[in-house]
Design a protein around this motif. Structure first.
Motif, PDB file in Angstrom:
ATOM      1  N   SER A 168      17.474 -75.204  13.933  1.00  0.00           N
ATOM      2  CA  SER A 168      18.443 -75.687  14.925  1.00  0.00           C
ATOM      3  C   SER A 168      18.001 -75.225  16.300  1.00  0.00           C
ATOM      4  CB  SER A 168      19.844 -75.152  14.642  1.00  0.00           C
ATOM      5  OG  SER A 168      20.280 -75.584  13.376  1.00  0.00           O
ATOM      6  N   ILE A 169      18.173 -76.109  17.259  1.00  0.00           N
ATOM      7  CA  ILE A 169      17.750 -75.780  18.629  1.00  0.00           C
ATOM      8  C   ILE A 169      18.916 -76.016  19.585  1.00  0.00           C
ATOM      9  CG2 ILE A 169      16.690 -78.079  18.919  1.00  0.00           C
ATOM     10  CD1 ILE A 169      14.514 -76.494  20.586  1.00  0.00           C
ATOM     11  N   ILE A 170      19.031 -75.114  20.541  1.00  0.00           N
ATOM     12  CA  ILE A 170      20.133 -75.193  21.511  1.00  0.00           C
ATOM     13  C   ILE A 170      19.664 -75.937  22.762  1.00  0.00           C
ATOM     14  CG2 ILE A 170      21.625 -73.821  23.034  1.00  0.00           C
ATOM     15  CD1 ILE A 170      21.419 -71.575  20.822  1.00  0.00           C
ATOM     16  N   LEU A 171      20.443 -76.935  23.154  1.00  0.00           N
ATOM     17  CA  LEU A 171      20.108 -77.697  24.367  1.00  0.00           C
ATOM     18  C   LEU A 171      21.283 -77.632  25.338  1.00  0.00           C
ATOM     19  CD1 LEU A 171      18.640 -80.892  22.644  1.00  0.00           C
ATOM     20  CD2 LEU A 171      17.385 -78.902  23.480  1.00  0.00           C
ATOM     21  N   ARG A 172      20.962 -77.656  26.603  1.00  0.00           N
ATOM     22  CA  ARG A 172      22.027 -77.654  27.624  1.00  0.00           C
ATOM     23  C   ARG A 172      21.764 -78.797  28.604  1.00  0.00           C
ATOM     24  NH1 ARG A 172      25.216 -73.224  27.137  1.00  0.00           N
ATOM     25  NH2 ARG A 172      24.407 -71.455  25.937  1.00  0.00           N
ATOM     26  N   PRO A 173      21.850 -80.029  28.120  1.00  0.00           N
ATOM     27  CA  PRO A 173      21.490 -81.170  28.971  1.00  0.00           C
ATOM     28  C   PRO A 173      22.568 -81.492  29.995  1.00  0.00           C
ATOM     29  CG  PRO A 173      22.267 -81.949  26.838  1.00  0.00           C
ATOM     30  CD  PRO A 173      22.276 -80.442  26.775  1.00  0.00           C
ATOM     31  N   LYS A 174      22.122 -81.847  31.200  1.00  0.00           N
ATOM     32  CA  LYS A 174      23.088 -82.259  32.226  1.00  0.00           C
ATOM     33  C   LYS A 174      23.152 -83.783  32.215  1.00  0.00           C
ATOM     34  CE  LYS A 174      22.666 -78.057  34.826  1.00  0.00           C
ATOM     35  NZ  LYS A 174      22.091 -77.430  33.621  1.00  0.00           N
ATOM     36  N   ILE A 175      23.761 -84.290  31.149  1.00  0.00           N
ATOM     37  CA  ILE A 175      23.915 -85.740  31.005  1.00  0.00           C
ATOM     38  C   ILE A 175      25.350 -86.002  30.549  1.00  0.00           C
ATOM     39  CG2 ILE A 175      21.489 -86.223  30.446  1.00  0.00           C
ATOM     40  CD1 ILE A 175      22.264 -86.263  27.482  1.00  0.00           C
ATOM     41  N   PRO A 176      25.859 -87.221  30.757  1.00  0.00           N
ATOM     42  CA  PRO A 176      27.241 -87.483  30.324  1.00  0.00           C
ATOM     43  C   PRO A 176      27.353 -87.455  28.798  1.00  0.00           C
ATOM     44  CG  PRO A 176      26.313 -89.363  31.532  1.00  0.00           C
ATOM     45  CD  PRO A 176      25.229 -88.370  31.408  1.00  0.00           C
ATOM     46  N   PRO A 177      28.523 -87.043  28.260  1.00  0.00           N
ATOM     47  CA  PRO A 177      28.710 -86.992  26.808  1.00  0.00           C
ATOM     48  C   PRO A 177      28.416 -88.317  26.090  1.00  0.00           C
ATOM     49  CG  PRO A 177      30.523 -85.883  27.897  1.00  0.00           C
ATOM     50  CD  PRO A 177      29.697 -86.503  28.979  1.00  0.00           C
ATOM     51  N   THR A 178      28.581 -89.447  26.804  1.00  0.00           N
ATOM     52  CA  THR A 178      28.297 -90.749  26.160  1.00  0.00           C
ATOM     53  C   THR A 178      26.832 -90.873  25.747  1.00  0.00           C
ATOM     54  OG1 THR A 178      27.990 -91.598  28.375  1.00  0.00           O
ATOM     55  CG2 THR A 178      30.099 -92.102  27.297  1.00  0.00           C
ATOM     56  N   LYS A 179      25.971 -90.041  26.324  1.00  0.00           N
ATOM     57  CA  LYS A 179      24.530 -90.136  26.023  1.00  0.00           C
ATOM     58  C   LYS A 179      24.124 -89.267  24.832  1.00  0.00           C
ATOM     59  CE  LYS A 179      23.171 -92.529  29.750  1.00  0.00           C
ATOM     60  NZ  LYS A 179      22.800 -93.921  29.612  1.00  0.00           N
TER      61      LYS A 179
END
Ligand code: BTN
Length: 326
Positions: free
Chosen positions: A139-150
């Motif tokens: 499992s990998i943790i991501l912190r993307p700055k994108i809208p939840p719809t993506k």
């Protein structure tokens, strides 16, 4: 112990017939000889065979058979993915552990791996068979700055990265079945479970969990999935290196994730469509008791499947199980 210091000690000891005294290591790393000894003991507990002789010093004799954080990090070559790696002999689910670490502030790219899972999670509440010592549960943790719809696009990105990593390591590329299955023929080789912590319109973090069946024979799968599951060993006729596959997954994930957060989701869709060959197929998608039947037309910008029903109506399918009818 500081995993970083232990890693540095290992780096110094790698190579043919290298002997180093506690004093030499201590000078190079700027830590005391007793601290070095403690790190050596911890490395031994993690499965490293390290000889210690009074006149000659330390020598690395053998590394563990299972992938450790230090073996994975040696020569990994990523910028952020895998800078922190937590390896466990057994957990309930690597996604659960990663979620907890992310809540406590673990950084983007941190990875949780386990040799076995007691409650491996599949999609829609299913169980993921997770016997010890032969597969990858990551499992990998991501912190993307994108809208939840993506978020669905993250699953597609992970499927593409994982398929390409398998191609690099095993020499063939699996097909992808929407949204997250990795297949060899009709049989399931791996799957992806994406879970997110979010508010109305902000993603706090995402945990992407990958399960890949590696060194399992047909007989070692539970009877209930022997006809539907497969492994890399079954496909190739030989065992593969889990270590090399994990490294390839992390490298490919970092590359495709960078493409995603740079706003080039179109690239991911294009590659995903090449690998899935779903366009134009007659499908039946079931989710929560309902079934959408029709022609799979495309994947939209958010990673949602577009299905044209018999009557011509276009349905956006966000989740579900796809059955390809012909
Ligand atoms: C599916 O196809 O249903 C998704 C399977 C995902 C399994 C992986 S194994 C590592 C991570 N931890 C879990 O509990 N599940 C995912």
């Amino acid at each position: 112990m500081s995993a970083e210091a232990a890693g540095k000690i290992l780096e110094m000891l790698r190579g043919d017939n290298i002997h180093l005294s506690g004093t030499e290591i201590s000078k190079a790393l700027g830590i005391s000889r007793s601290a070095i000894w403690k790190h050596i003991q911890s490395l031994r507990r993690a499965g490293y065979q390290i000889e210690a002789k009074p006149a000659r010093g330390y020598r690395l004799i053998a590394v563990p058979a299972h992938p450790t954080q230090w073996e994975i990090q040696a020569g990994l070559g990523t910028e952020r993915f895998g800078k922190d790696i937590y390896v466990f002999p057994e957990v309930n689910s690597t996604n659960v552990v990663a979620f907890r670490l992310a809540l406590r502030g673990a950084q983007e790219g941190a990875v949780v791996l386990a040799e076995s899972q007691t409650r491996g999670k599949g999609r829609v509440g299913r169980r993921w068979e997770s016997p010890a010592g032969s597969n990858i549960y990551l499992s990998i943790i991501l912190r993307p700055k994108i809208p939840p719809t993506k978020i669905p696009l993250i699953t597609l990105m992970a499927a593409v990265a994982c398929a390409e990593a398998i191609e690099e390591t095993a020499g063939f590329i699996p097909t992808i079945k929407w949204p997250n299955d990795l297949l060899v023929g009709e049989k399931k080789l791996g799957g992806i479970l994406t879970e997110a912590d979010m508010e109305m319109d902000v993603i706090n973090f995402v945990v992407v969990g990958l399960g890949v069946n590696c060194n399992m024979t047909r007989a070692s799968f539970p009877p209930s999935i022997q006809d539907t599951a497969t492994s890399l060993q079954e496909a190739l006729g030989e065992k593969i290196s889990r270590l090399l596959l994990i490294q390839a997954i992390l490298r490919n994930m970092e590359q495709w994730y960078t493409i995603l957060v740079q706003g080039q989701g179109g690239e991911i869709r294009r590659r995903w469509k090449e690998l899935s060959q779903i366009e134009g197929k007659e499908v039946a998608v079931s989710f929560m008791g309902a079934v959408v039947k029709g022609t799979a037309l495309d994947i939209d910008d958010d990673g949602v499947l577009l299905v044209q029903e018999g009557g011509g109506e276009l349905k956006r399918v966000v989740a579900g199980d796809v059955h390809v009818r012909r």
